[in-house]
Design a protein around this motif. Sequence first.
Motif, PDB file in Angstrom:
ATOM      1  N   LEU A   1      -7.662  -3.869  -4.273  1.00  0.00           N
ATOM      2  CA  LEU A   1      -8.111  -2.589  -3.744  1.00  0.00           C
ATOM      3  C   LEU A   1      -8.851  -1.841  -4.829  1.00  0.00           C
ATOM      4  O   LEU A   1      -8.280  -1.472  -5.844  1.00  0.00           O
ATOM      5  N   ALA A   2     -10.120  -1.643  -4.640  1.00  0.00           N
ATOM      6  CA  ALA A   2     -10.939  -1.037  -5.681  1.00  0.00           C
ATOM      7  C   ALA A   2     -10.895   0.472  -5.588  1.00  0.00           C
ATOM      8  O   ALA A   2     -10.953   1.041  -4.517  1.00  0.00           O
ATOM      9  N   VAL A   3     -10.820   1.127  -6.748  1.00  0.00           N
ATOM     10  CA  VAL A   3     -10.830   2.575  -6.803  1.00  0.00           C
ATOM     11  C   VAL A   3     -11.965   3.008  -7.720  1.00  0.00           C
ATOM     12  O   VAL A   3     -11.909   2.750  -8.906  1.00  0.00           O
TER      13      VAL A   3
ATOM     14  N   LYS B   1      -6.617  14.235  -6.818  1.00  0.00           N
ATOM     15  CA  LYS B   1      -6.863  12.985  -7.553  1.00  0.00           C
ATOM     16  C   LYS B   1      -5.632  12.068  -7.552  1.00  0.00           C
ATOM     17  O   LYS B   1      -5.432  11.276  -8.469  1.00  0.00           O
ATOM     18  N   LYS B   2      -4.838  12.164  -6.501  1.00  0.00           N
ATOM     19  CA  LYS B   2      -3.673  11.293  -6.372  1.00  0.00           C
ATOM     20  C   LYS B   2      -3.915  10.239  -5.303  1.00  0.00           C
ATOM     21  O   LYS B   2      -4.567  10.493  -4.292  1.00  0.00           O
ATOM     22  N   ILE B   3      -3.363   9.058  -5.551  1.00  0.00           N
ATOM     23  CA  ILE B   3      -3.444   7.947  -4.610  1.00  0.00           C
ATOM     24  C   ILE B   3      -2.032   7.641  -4.113  1.00  0.00           C
ATOM     25  O   ILE B   3      -1.083   7.591  -4.902  1.00  0.00           O
ATOM     26  N   TYR B   4      -1.905   7.437  -2.798  1.00  0.00           N
ATOM     27  CA  TYR B   4      -0.613   7.117  -2.192  1.00  0.00           C
ATOM     28  C   TYR B   4      -0.701   5.723  -1.568  1.00  0.00           C
ATOM     29  O   TYR B   4      -1.629   5.425  -0.814  1.00  0.00           O
ATOM     30  N   VAL B   5       0.271   4.873  -1.902  1.00  0.00           N
ATOM     31  CA  VAL B   5       0.260   3.469  -1.478  1.00  0.00           C
ATOM     32  C   VAL B   5       1.582   3.143  -0.792  1.00  0.00           C
ATOM     33  O   VAL B   5       2.658   3.398  -1.349  1.00  0.00           O
ATOM     34  N   THR B   6       1.506   2.563   0.405  1.00  0.00           N
ATOM     35  CA  THR B   6       2.735   2.159   1.097  1.00  0.00           C
ATOM     36  C   THR B   6       3.140   0.748   0.670  1.00  0.00           C
ATOM     37  O   THR B   6       2.293  -0.121   0.456  1.00  0.00           O
TER      38      THR B   6
ATOM     39  N   PRO C   1       7.364   1.535   5.733  1.00  0.00           N
ATOM     40  CA  PRO C   1       6.132   2.330   5.828  1.00  0.00           C
ATOM     41  C   PRO C   1       4.892   1.441   5.855  1.00  0.00           C
ATOM     42  O   PRO C   1       4.767   0.530   5.052  1.00  0.00           O
ATOM     43  N   TYR C   2       4.012   1.715   6.803  1.00  0.00           N
ATOM     44  CA  TYR C   2       2.761   0.967   6.888  1.00  0.00           C
ATOM     45  C   TYR C   2       1.573   1.903   6.672  1.00  0.00           C
ATOM     46  O   TYR C   2       1.101   2.083   5.570  1.00  0.00           O
ATOM     47  N   SER C   3       1.100   2.505   7.753  1.00  0.00           N
ATOM     48  CA  SER C   3      -0.079   3.364   7.648  1.00  0.00           C
ATOM     49  C   SER C   3       0.287   4.703   7.008  1.00  0.00           C
ATOM     50  O   SER C   3       1.443   5.151   7.052  1.00  0.00           O
ATOM     51  N   ILE C   4      -0.727   5.356   6.405  1.00  0.00           N
ATOM     52  CA  ILE C   4      -0.483   6.607   5.699  1.00  0.00           C
ATOM     53  C   ILE C   4      -1.751   7.450   5.742  1.00  0.00           C
ATOM     54  O   ILE C   4      -2.870   6.925   5.764  1.00  0.00           O
ATOM     55  N   THR C   5      -1.586   8.767   5.796  1.00  0.00           N
ATOM     56  CA  THR C   5      -2.732   9.668   5.796  1.00  0.00           C
ATOM     57  C   THR C   5      -2.355  10.957   5.084  1.00  0.00           C
ATOM     58  O   THR C   5      -1.173  11.207   4.812  1.00  0.00           O
ATOM     59  N   ILE C   6      -3.361  11.785   4.780  1.00  0.00           N
ATOM     60  CA  ILE C   6      -3.146  13.031   4.047  1.00  0.00           C
ATOM     61  C   ILE C   6      -3.829  14.184   4.768  1.00  0.00           C
ATOM     62  O   ILE C   6      -4.983  14.062   5.188  1.00  0.00           O
TER      63      ILE C   6
ATOM     64  N   MET D   1      -3.540   2.323   1.437  1.00  0.00           N
ATOM     65  CA  MET D   1      -3.735   3.267   0.346  1.00  0.00           C
ATOM     66  C   MET D   1      -4.659   4.392   0.778  1.00  0.00           C
ATOM     67  O   MET D   1      -5.642   4.172   1.493  1.00  0.00           O
ATOM     68  N   VAL D   2      -4.333   5.631   0.381  1.00  0.00           N
ATOM     69  CA  VAL D   2      -5.205   6.770   0.652  1.00  0.00           C
ATOM     70  C   VAL D   2      -5.384   7.570  -0.627  1.00  0.00           C
ATOM     71  O   VAL D   2      -4.492   7.633  -1.470  1.00  0.00           O
TER      72      VAL D   2
END
Length: 340
Positions: free
Chosen positions: A328-330, A35-40, A68-73, A28-29
């Motif tokens: 996963l805490a946000v 203010k958006k979260i992206y989760v694979t 999809p595994y890893s993710i970045t922005i 998750m990123v």
Amino acid sequence: DLGNIVVIDGKNLSVAAQIKMGADPQVMVLNDKTKKIYVTHPTENIVAVIDTSQGKYPTKVIPVNGTPYSITINKVTNKVYAVLAATKQVAVIDGATDTLLTTIDLGPRSSFPLVVSVNEKKNKVYIVNYGGDSIMAIDGEAQKVEKVITVGEKPIWVRYHPELDQIYVSVEGDKKIVIINPNTYEIAQTFAIGAPPYRILFDETVGLVYITHRREKNVTVLKKQVEKMEIVAEKELPFFGQLDAMPYNMLWRDRKANRYYFTSQTLNNLSVTEIRRDDQQIMQLRLIATISAKGEITRFDPETGHVISVAPGVPAKITIKRIYKWILAVVLTLLVFVGI
């Protein structure tokens, strides 16, 4: 079973809500600008998007074939990059519309592409080939691989350090850390260590780089001395040294509150720690609270480690029956993502 994201109020360390997700949420990123979260979700071949700007957490699903595994922005271009391990590609997502723009083929030297990192200054993306011996540099403008850099057997982690303007790679098979010049793609330094390196963490406050070890509690700490990086310590560090012992463990840093948050599938909880430092400015984390999957909050004295109080779990209407894979805490207003 469904995966869930638990929303933690960082001010009072209470469970604020839960967000129901699809099966097997993995990485998750957070884009703290939008203010958006992206989760694979590798088993479902999707990237889920959570809009946290209004506090209601609406979600959207973006289909991406290829596990999809890893993710970045890249927050400058507002593009999201998800590594597709099965098809040896990278999915490029438009962060404005949350739609798939294109997929980039990584080519014949790619083998089990895994972790990804972004260089926002140069609009580059770096990916390790865990099944091979290289990392790949992608030109974000041209949307293609521009360089393949041989680093050694089984590179498992990559991070770009913007303050030092260097690329750091953990090479598991050769038990070494490689530092690459992002301007020339030449290897600037190599450090042999006594165990397979794993995650790479930056503490830009005091200029330290932490590399955790696989299956060990030790951590290697690097610092810039004059013109080069040097190993200043290799020691056991609680929490940091347990990252590989806690499957699907994630960590987040709250810079304002001076805290680190660690999730643990094995313990099925979230650990909240306070950052202290020793005479070398190396972080020494003190446990101040744990939050269970059912929302039970146990507070600790950071000096003694003794339990101060235990608060009951979340109300029945939002009780979490089971967290699949991880919690996963946000912390919506306080938390800044630190690289996975």
